[in-house]
Design a protein around this motif. Structure first.
Motif, mmCIF file in Angstrom:
data_model
loop_
_atom_site.group_PDB
_atom_site.id
_atom_site.type_symbol
_atom_site.label_atom_id
_atom_site.label_comp_id
_atom_site.label_asym_id
_atom_site.label_seq_id
_atom_site.Cartn_x
_atom_site.Cartn_y
_atom_site.Cartn_z
ATOM 1 N N GLN A 1 -9.562 8.396 -5.210
ATOM 2 C CA GLN A 1 -9.014 9.847 -5.790
ATOM 3 C C GLN A 1 -8.843 9.493 -7.399
ATOM 4 O OE1 GLN A 1 -5.378 9.593 -3.769
ATOM 5 N NE2 GLN A 1 -6.070 10.722 -2.069
ATOM 6 N N MET A 2 -9.152 8.282 -7.776
ATOM 7 C CA MET A 2 -8.981 7.974 -9.173
ATOM 8 C C MET A 2 -10.106 8.799 -9.923
ATOM 9 S SD MET A 2 -7.676 4.358 -9.827
ATOM 10 C CE MET A 2 -8.762 3.267 -9.706
ATOM 11 N N LYS B 1 1.087 6.599 -6.597
ATOM 12 C CA LYS B 1 0.046 7.578 -6.951
ATOM 13 C C LYS B 1 0.435 8.991 -7.224
ATOM 14 C CE LYS B 1 -4.732 8.469 -7.237
ATOM 15 N NZ LYS B 1 -5.568 8.151 -7.682
ATOM 16 N N MET C 1 1.027 -1.199 -0.041
ATOM 17 C CA MET C 1 -0.053 0.090 0.164
ATOM 18 C C MET C 1 0.853 1.382 0.140
ATOM 19 S SD MET C 1 -2.815 1.487 -0.214
ATOM 20 C CE MET C 1 -4.193 0.406 0.162
ATOM 21 N N LEU D 1 -7.311 5.607 -1.926
ATOM 22 C CA LEU D 1 -6.593 5.549 -2.978
ATOM 23 C C LEU D 1 -7.615 5.614 -4.311
ATOM 24 C CD1 LEU D 1 -3.413 4.925 -3.840
ATOM 25 C CD2 LEU D 1 -4.203 2.510 -4.182
ATOM 26 N N ARG D 2 -8.614 4.690 -4.276
ATOM 27 C CA ARG D 2 -9.441 4.439 -5.402
ATOM 28 C C ARG D 2 -10.435 5.725 -5.498
ATOM 29 N NH1 ARG D 2 -10.962 -0.957 -7.558
ATOM 30 N NH2 ARG D 2 -10.830 0.740 -9.341
ATOM 31 N N ARG E 1 -7.180 3.007 3.487
ATOM 32 C CA ARG E 1 -6.239 3.616 2.739
ATOM 33 C C ARG E 1 -6.568 3.348 1.003
ATOM 34 N NH1 ARG E 1 -0.518 2.036 5.006
ATOM 35 N NH2 ARG E 1 0.206 3.312 3.469
ATOM 36 N N LEU E 2 -7.102 1.841 1.059
ATOM 37 C CA LEU E 2 -7.153 1.441 -0.056
ATOM 38 C C LEU E 2 -8.656 2.108 -0.912
ATOM 39 C CD1 LEU E 2 -6.668 -0.698 -2.694
ATOM 40 C CD2 LEU E 2 -7.979 -2.373 -1.489
ATOM 41 N N SER F 1 -5.702 8.845 -12.860
ATOM 42 C CA SER F 1 -6.636 9.715 -12.395
ATOM 43 C C SER F 1 -8.339 9.524 -12.823
ATOM 44 C CB SER F 1 -6.641 11.257 -12.472
ATOM 45 O OG SER F 1 -6.408 11.449 -13.926
#
Lengths: 156, 27
Positions: free
Chosen positions: B26-27, A64, A57, B23-24, B19-20, A74
């Motif tokens: 923000q995609m 990222k 992670m 992370l996703r 956290r995962l 993005s």
């Protein structure tokens, strides 16, 4: 960090991520994302697995940051197209070699890597029936041709 | 120790899931 045996199912996706670190960071990122999501389902309980997944992670978050302004990272729809195009490009290369009767390690690896990348596509959602078939065919072909060459036989 | 270990484990699991998800998102 050594991969805990409970997470063996993602080792080839992680190796593909490593191989693409420089060549195609977007592919590397999504291979790691797939490995992370799959790893969490496989085993995020045992301490060594959790430790491994935390490291993975950390890697994903720093990738990222580095790649953040890349549309393929993005915007999911762009990322999906990027991975699918790349997977099918590898599949077509291997399929052409196969049809031309040119059997070698590279084309076997391309078949196998394309099947791994079709696994990775599942981070974006359900695979299409066509991609499921491609993945099955690519994995079968890689195994079949590998075994033929190992036994000194000519693949049909 | 057993229960402490378990709660540490599940806290770390929750943190990983968050956290995962972040992370996703923000995609």
């Amino acid at each position: 960090m050594a991969l805990p045996p409970q997470l063996r199912a993602i080792q080839h996706h992680l190796r593909t991520a490593q191989e693409h670190e420089k060549r195609d960071p977007v592919v590397s990122y999504y291979c790691r994302l797939y490995a992370m999501q799959t790893g969490m389902k496989l085993d995020s309980k045992t301490p060594e697995c959790r430790k491994f997944l935390v490291k993975l992670m950390d890697q994903l978050e720093s990738m990222k940051k580095e790649l953040g302004d890349n549309d393929s990272i993005s915007q999911e729809v762009v990322g999906n197209a990027h991975i699918e195009n790349y997977a099918l490009k590898m599949f077509l290369y291997a399929d052409n070699e196969d049809r031309a009767g040119r059997f070698h390690k590279n084309m076997i690896k391309s078949f196998y890597s394309s099947s791994l990348l079709l696994d990775v596509l599942s981070v974006f959602g359900e695979l299409s029936e066509e991609n499921i078939q491609h993945r099955k065919y690519a994995r079968w072909k890689a195994t079949y041709i590998h075994n033929c060459l190992k036994n000194g036989e000519t693949p049909q | 120790t057993g229960s402490v270990g378990t709660s540490v484990a599940s806290a770390e699991q929750d943190e990983l899931s968050q956290r995962l998800a972040k992370l996703r998102d923000q995609m």
